[in-house]
Design an enzyme around this catalytic site. Sequence first.
Site, mmCIF file in Angstrom:
data_model
loop_
_atom_site.group_PDB
_atom_site.id
_atom_site.type_symbol
_atom_site.label_atom_id
_atom_site.label_comp_id
_atom_site.label_asym_id
_atom_site.label_seq_id
_atom_site.Cartn_x
_atom_site.Cartn_y
_atom_site.Cartn_z
ATOM 1 N NE ARG A 85 55.357 32.899 24.889
ATOM 2 C CZ ARG A 85 55.170 32.444 23.656
ATOM 3 N NH1 ARG A 85 54.931 31.147 23.455
ATOM 4 N NH2 ARG A 85 55.211 33.257 22.623
ATOM 5 C CG HIS A 129 50.334 33.309 19.366
ATOM 6 N ND1 HIS A 129 51.087 32.611 20.309
ATOM 7 C CD2 HIS A 129 50.306 32.515 18.273
ATOM 8 C CE1 HIS A 129 51.464 31.457 19.796
ATOM 9 N NE2 HIS A 129 51.002 31.370 18.562
ATOM 10 C CD GLU A 174 56.307 30.371 16.349
ATOM 11 O OE1 GLU A 174 56.959 29.442 16.825
ATOM 12 O OE2 GLU A 174 55.276 30.199 15.654
ATOM 13 C CG ASN A 299 58.420 29.886 20.151
ATOM 14 O OD1 ASN A 299 58.701 30.042 21.338
ATOM 15 N ND2 ASN A 299 57.302 30.349 19.615
ATOM 16 C CE1 TYR A 301 56.570 23.155 18.875
ATOM 17 C CE2 TYR A 301 57.280 25.243 17.925
ATOM 18 C CZ TYR A 301 56.451 24.532 18.789
ATOM 19 O OH TYR A 301 55.526 25.195 19.557
ATOM 20 C CD GLU A 359 55.059 28.472 20.663
ATOM 21 O OE1 GLU A 359 55.104 27.628 19.720
ATOM 22 O OE2 GLU A 359 54.417 29.514 20.590
#
Length: 452
Positions: A85, A129, A174, A299, A301, A359
Amino acid sequence: MSLITKSELVRTDFPGNFTWGAATASYQIEGAAQMDGRGPSVWDVFSHTEGKINNGDNGDVACDHYHRYKDDVALMQNIGLNAYRFSISWSRILPEGTGRVNQAGLDFYSRLVDELLEHNIQPYATAFHWDLPQALQEKGGWSNRDTAAYFAEYARVISRCLGDRVKGWTTHNEPGVVMALGHLTGEHAPGIKDLNTSVRAAHHLLLGHGLAMPVLRENSTRPDAEFGITLSFNYVEAGDGNATELAIIKDAWENTMFLDPLFKGVYPEELSEIIEKHLPIEPGDMEIISAPLDFLGVNYYFRTLPIAWADREALTFESRYNEGAEYTDIGWEAYPEGLYKLLHRFHSEYKPAKMYITENGAAYDDTLEETSESLAVHDKGRLKYLQAHLEAALHALQEGVPLAGYFIWSLLDNFEWAYGYAKRFGITYVDYPTQRRILKDSGVWYRDFLHK
């Protein structure tokens, strides 16, 4: 769910057609910022503005991927990735953001895609991005409705060039970060601090997505191509008994601000008092924005535990430190159960046709150990983080969540936005002075996992 994973996690636990990849972004790795006709982006300007980036770092050279892409693709093949990606630099294609096409920029991505396919790695391209052409920012950037139309024009150019070969197309990566950090707190490019501008930018990002989707579909001749968007998610829980309403607002601002328009055609009711007066909605916009997706990119985290407002006007929150939890070098709590719960929530509430984890990764203070015989980076924390999150993803998949793939963030250490080069997310260590790539222990584990 603890951060300790079972040692027997193996690739065959997952479906045979599961996508295994790694992810990067153009400004973070490419370098060659002023080469072959590329125009400046907002990140070029922001990173060269004194005081904006840690240590005065910038992406002028970064990982020099522009010149080293063949070596990086060989690295991907060695790891065993079947997908990669990457994002496309808008200003490398359209230096003024619209109008004149820079053929040298298109040629670079065409070479990259061909190199990937020659190594049996499927290309997953992200159109945006965060690196908006500076020329468009000078026209108002994402607060200007015209930028959504310019984005569709850009999508037409790149899909006409690459649409016969790219497997997965993502419009935005995002957009919530662009909205919040780029236009409200000012921590990211273009460094604006204004709620009205932030909300306008959010709507136009979504509109740009909606306008670009049919363009990408029309110009993609690859029969199995698929189209979606990638959003950032933060697992939010109230930090104490008095913060329930606060957590609801934070969850809406960070998680459903984009999900609700995309899947329900409306903005979150929980935010109506905050954003409604700023939304520049015109007739037909929400229908354009909520057109069906082939996939949702997730994504993920960390978890946060809000306890109070930090700055009500900037929609930022104070969070409770979770004693006994593991935190990464960037100060994020490692909480794999949050990924599991979010995947189930999205499946239940929004019903995307499929999801990719686009991600997932962690920053740690890695040290390169060099001897006369070897180079090594023993990143035990990252290895444990990745294994635990993969196990969380597997549990969700086994319980019926339509999860189709997993992309580690990141293939390489890189320019980590306002942190500069101080934070390392890669499964590959980049020795910036020499540009050597050294596979960390986490990368070795991923390689071995994928080859079994």
